[in-house]
Design a protein around this motif. Structure first.
Motif, short mmCIF file in Angstrom:
data_model
loop_
_atom_site.label_atom_id
_atom_site.label_comp_id
_atom_site.label_asym_id
_atom_site.label_seq_id
_atom_site.Cartn_x
_atom_site.Cartn_y
_atom_site.Cartn_z
N MET A 214 -23.52 28.27 43.50
CA MET A 214 -22.71 28.52 44.69
C MET A 214 -23.64 28.44 45.89
SD MET A 214 -19.56 29.23 45.71
CE MET A 214 -18.76 29.94 44.27
N ALA A 215 -23.24 27.66 46.89
CA ALA A 215 -24.08 27.48 48.08
C ALA A 215 -23.22 27.52 49.33
CB ALA A 215 -24.83 26.15 48.00
N ASP A 216 -23.81 27.98 50.43
CA ASP A 216 -23.07 28.03 51.70
C ASP A 216 -23.68 27.05 52.70
OD1 ASP A 216 -25.36 29.23 52.82
OD2 ASP A 216 -24.57 31.26 52.57
N SER A 217 -23.16 27.06 53.91
CA SER A 217 -23.62 26.13 54.95
C SER A 217 -24.77 26.71 55.77
CB SER A 217 -22.45 25.78 55.88
OG SER A 217 -21.89 26.96 56.45
N HIS A 218 -25.31 27.83 55.32
CA HIS A 218 -26.41 28.49 56.02
C HIS A 218 -27.72 28.38 55.25
CE1 HIS A 218 -23.48 30.26 58.83
NE2 HIS A 218 -22.73 30.45 57.75
N GLY A 219 -27.75 27.52 54.25
CA GLY A 219 -28.98 27.30 53.49
C GLY A 219 -29.17 28.21 52.30
N ASN A 220 -28.16 29.02 51.98
CA ASN A 220 -28.27 29.93 50.84
C ASN A 220 -27.65 29.30 49.59
OD1 ASN A 220 -29.28 32.14 52.53
ND2 ASN A 220 -27.19 32.20 53.35
N ALA A 221 -28.32 29.44 48.48
CA ALA A 221 -27.81 28.91 47.21
C ALA A 221 -28.24 29.83 46.08
CB ALA A 221 -28.33 27.50 46.96
N ILE A 222 -27.30 30.11 45.17
CA ILE A 222 -27.58 30.98 44.03
C ILE A 222 -26.98 30.35 42.77
CG2 ILE A 222 -27.64 33.11 45.39
CD1 ILE A 222 -24.76 33.66 44.48
N TYR A 223 -27.48 30.79 41.62
CA TYR A 223 -26.84 30.42 40.36
C TYR A 223 -26.32 31.70 39.72
CZ TYR A 223 -31.27 31.78 38.06
OH TYR A 223 -32.38 32.46 37.61
N LEU A 224 -25.15 31.60 39.08
CA LEU A 224 -24.48 32.76 38.51
C LEU A 224 -24.46 32.68 36.99
CD1 LEU A 224 -22.73 31.91 41.36
CD2 LEU A 224 -21.92 34.22 40.88
N GLY A 225 -25.64 32.54 36.42
CA GLY A 225 -25.75 32.50 34.96
C GLY A 225 -25.27 31.18 34.39
N GLU A 226 -25.13 31.18 33.06
CA GLU A 226 -24.77 29.95 32.36
C GLU A 226 -23.51 30.14 31.54
OE1 GLU A 226 -26.61 32.29 29.12
OE2 GLU A 226 -26.95 32.07 31.27
N ARG A 227 -22.97 29.01 31.10
CA ARG A 227 -21.85 29.00 30.17
C ARG A 227 -22.21 28.12 28.98
NH1 ARG A 227 -18.80 28.68 35.35
NH2 ARG A 227 -19.04 26.41 35.29
N GLU A 228 -21.97 28.61 27.80
CA GLU A 228 -22.16 27.81 26.58
C GLU A 228 -20.84 27.08 26.31
OE1 GLU A 228 -23.94 26.29 23.25
OE2 GLU A 228 -24.90 28.19 23.78
N CYS A 229 -20.91 25.74 26.30
CA CYS A 229 -19.70 24.93 26.12
C CYS A 229 -19.88 23.94 24.97
CB CYS A 229 -19.38 24.16 27.41
SG CYS A 229 -19.25 25.20 28.88
N SER A 230 -20.56 24.36 23.93
CA SER A 230 -20.93 23.44 22.85
C SER A 230 -19.78 23.11 21.91
CB SER A 230 -22.11 24.01 22.05
OG SER A 230 -23.26 24.12 22.86
N ILE A 231 -18.79 23.99 21.81
CA ILE A 231 -17.67 23.72 20.89
C ILE A 231 -16.75 22.72 21.57
CG2 ILE A 231 -15.79 24.67 19.54
CD1 ILE A 231 -18.51 25.60 18.65
N GLN A 232 -16.84 21.47 21.14
CA GLN A 232 -16.09 20.38 21.76
C GLN A 232 -15.47 19.50 20.69
OE1 GLN A 232 -18.68 18.18 24.40
NE2 GLN A 232 -19.46 20.01 25.41
N ARG A 233 -14.40 18.83 21.09
CA ARG A 233 -13.78 17.82 20.24
C ARG A 233 -13.55 16.58 21.09
NH1 ARG A 233 -9.29 15.40 18.66
NH2 ARG A 233 -8.12 16.28 20.39
N ARG A 234 -14.14 15.47 20.66
CA ARG A 234 -14.07 14.21 21.41
C ARG A 234 -14.55 14.43 22.84
NH1 ARG A 234 -8.66 10.81 20.40
NH2 ARG A 234 -9.91 9.38 21.67
#
Length: 662
Positions: A214-234
């Motif tokens: 997530m980033a704003d127009s004032h030069g600030n940017a953060i990450y809010l953890g991760e998501r595991e999305c390995s269970i996939q089909r096609r």
């Protein structure tokens, strides 16, 4: 702050954005096609504007119609949701020219990250790990083979403008490479209007992990953890969770910092997702950046306590991010399953129709994001998602347990759905252990999904439930004149429960005169404590002290039971009837081996044979497009075409004959 937001989307994501906008005191506007005239997102909005026919190319994808809807209603901002126009730079430019704010990143970020070739070059320059491959455009199938031979098989062919699993093929040899190139380019052209394809090394035993930024127009940017999305089909995500059961804090930090570096390289402003692929040794490589809100964003919201849609709106309005990286905390565990109108027992073919019964689960730690309601329809024109089911717990075990219970209680009738499959995945020992890869489904269900593959803690649970339900019906009928045959006016306590097409029989005695009800079978006693009422679709009870929830559909002596991913047809009959049933002939299914039939509703985009043609086993006969995915239908044996009953351009129904053989 904005006064009125139009959501240029439909279904559950439109409803999701409306909820936050309303909580912020912002007016809402929906747009809708002919097919969505009575949709839930239309009723949720303060205002709604009709934008054309059902086909998305004539409604939701028409920029001028969205701009006109904004002008009609006075909407000063547009949230694109995901899909449709969410990553379309032309749309952003048109909104800007009309003086309407776009709740998303800038044109430069969308354009550069929307092209997988360009994004990979930018990522490399920003110091982000990238997968070895050929980052220029592949000219043709032979060029693809030449490149792949140089990289080394297996390789992944990917549409440059792709996303959502469309325009992607894995090739393990030259033949698959040529075929994969054709399929990938066709799907890319159909889905994105851009048939460019590139090639990269296919990582084996991969995990798909993404970082929310997530980033704003004032030069600030953060990450809010991760998501595991390995269970996939096609290449389509099926289950997502946050955090990942795989990452260490050190790797999470490294991934997050690289994601922020990439976001800053394109002057990113808004919510976005940087997707990585990781191998078994936690080496990770950049896949792509999605410059929009992700389908799976709810799991991040639950573990961080942040409303991502609200943050997007505030950033688009020029506000600063309300928190720093040090203030981002991950608490608990969240899991999301995607509930689709599709039939897992028919190779996950899409299902369309009316939701005759629809009752989503509720309870502590349960969230349902949906755009449907009982009586509504799942249309052939759009993605067949019914809902996103999300559960939250203090840890992964609790979140998983709540998901299993919630899936048991999710009652949908009128269309086929994948709930049994989702519950089977949640119960799988490998999932429980967190040993995930993107090959999970292909490896564990190589021949497709069957309820027989679902392990049951106690197979007798459904048997006992059916016997108790049957006894309660019989007790009631005994008190109503004419409801039972003469020889059954005194309801018996002894029954035969037949399962697996009569191959397994259980002798069950049921005493409903006591509380809890006592049922006995196979020498074991079960105490069933329930306040279940006749006709309720969910049999909720405590059996021997353990809570259970079983979906039950009754048709005379037949009970269809759904529990923990298993689906069983159970007959509850008298001992005399059970004995006589052994002499009943078995009805043979019709022989369809001489027909090529459509396995799904869809568009017949190619028919390769005509009357009199000789075909060989494995030869492609037809191609059907469903939900913008091409599906190749091939001959299972040699034969001669006797008749052709459809032609290219036809809309096909499930099981509709296409070709008949001699």
């Amino acid at each position: 702050m904005f006064k009125k937001i139009l959501v240029a989307n439909r279904g559950e994501i439109a409803c999701r954005v409306f909820r936050t906008a309303k909580a912020m005191g912002i007016g809402t506007v929906a747009v809708f096609s002919d097919a969505d005239r009575d949709a839930l997102h239309v009723t949720m909005a303060d205002e709604a504007v009709h934008i054309g026919p059902s086909a998305s190319a004539e409604s939701y994808l028409v920029i001028d119609k969205i701009i006109d809807a904004c002008k009609q209603t006075g909407a000063d901002a547009v949230h694109p949701g995901y899909g449709f126009l969410s990553e379309n730079k032309t749309f952003c430019e048109a909104l800007d020219a009309a003086g309407i704010a776009f709740i998303g990143p800038g044109v430069v970020a969308i354009e550069s990250m929307g092209d997988k070739i360009t994004s990979k070059l930018i990522a490399e320059k920003a110091g982000v790990n990238t997968i070895p491959g050929y980052t220029d455009v592949v000219k043709d199938a032979e060029h693809a083979v030449e490149i792949s031979n140089g990289i080394g098989y297996p390789v992944m062919l990917k549409a440059s403008a792709g996303g959502g699993g469309k325009g992607m093929r894995v090739a393990w040899n030259e033949e698959e490479c040529r075929d994969g190139f054709e399929r990938a380019t066709n799907e890319a052209r159909s889905s994105f209007g851009d048939d460019r394809v590139f090639i990269e090394k296919f990582i084996q035993e991969p995990r798909h992990i993404e970082i929310q930024v997530m980033a704003d127009s004032h030069g600030n940017a953060i990450y809010l953890g991760e998501r595991e999305c390995s269970i996939q089909r096609r290449h389509q995500k099926v289950i997502e969770e946050a955090p990942s059961p795989f990452l260490t804090p050190e790797v999470r930090k490294a991934m997050g910092e690289q994601a922020i570096a990439l976001a800053k390289a394109v002057d990113y402003k808004s919510a976005g997702t940087v997707e990585f692929i990781a191998d078994a040794n936690m080496n990770f490589y950049f896949l792509e950046m999605n410059t929009r809100l992700q389908v799976e964003h709810p799991v991040t919201e639950l573990v961080t306590g942040q409303d991502l849609v609200e943050l997007m709106i505030r950033v688009a309005a020029g506000e600063k991010l309300p928190l720093t990286q040090d203030e981002v905390k991950l608490n608990g565990w969240a899991i999301e399953t995607r509930v689709y109108a599709e039939d897992p027992f028919r190779n996950f073919m899409p299902s369309i129709g009316r939701l005759v019964r629809y009752s989503p689960p509720t309870g502590e730690g349960v969230r349902v994001d949906t755009g449907v309601y009982e009586g509504g329809e799942v249309s052939m024109f759009y993605d067949p998602m019914i809902a996103k089911l999300i559960t939250y717990g203090k840890d992964r075990e609790e979140a998983t347990g709540r998901m299993v219970d919630a899936l048991d209680a999710y009652y949908i009738r009128g269309v086929s759905h994948n709930i049994s499959f989702l519950n089977a995945l949640m119960m799988h020992p490998r999932f429980v252990a967190g040993k995930l890869t993107t090959n999970f489904i292909a490896e564990e269900y190589p021949d497709g999904f069957s309820p027989d593959l679902v392990p049951q803690d106690d197979p007798a649970i459904c048997v006992i439930a059916a016997a108790v339900i049957n006894k309660k019906f019989r007790d009631r009928c005994a008190n109503i004149s004419g409801q039972l045959p003469s020889h059954e006016y005194r309801p018996s306590n002894d029954w035969i429960v037949m399962t697996d097409n009569g191959e397994a029989n259980f002798s069950v005695s049921v005493d409903t005169t006591v509380t809890p009800v006592i049922a006995r079978t196979e020498g074991k006693e079960y105490l069933v404590d329930t306040d279940w009422k006749l006709g309720e679709p969910l049999f909720k009870a405590t059996i021997n002290g353990k809570p259970v929830c079983i979906q039950v559909d009754r048709d005379g002596w037949l009970f269809k039971m759904f529990h923990r991913g298993a689906e069983k047809e159970v007959y509850v009959v008298t001992p005399q009837t059970a004995e006589l049933s052994q002499h009943m002939p078995i009805k043979e299914p019709p022989d369809l081996s001489k027909f090529l039939i459509s396995p799904m509703p869809g568009l017949l985009v190619k028919l390769n044979v005509k009357v009199g043609d000789e075909v060989k086993a494995g030869e492609e006969l037809a191609v059907i497009e469903a939900m913008k995915m091409e599906n190749s239908l091939r001959a299972i044996s040699d034969g001669v075409v006797k008749a052709v009953t459809a032609e290219a351009g036809d809309s096909l129904m499930v099981d509709q004959p296409i070709v008949e053989f001699e």
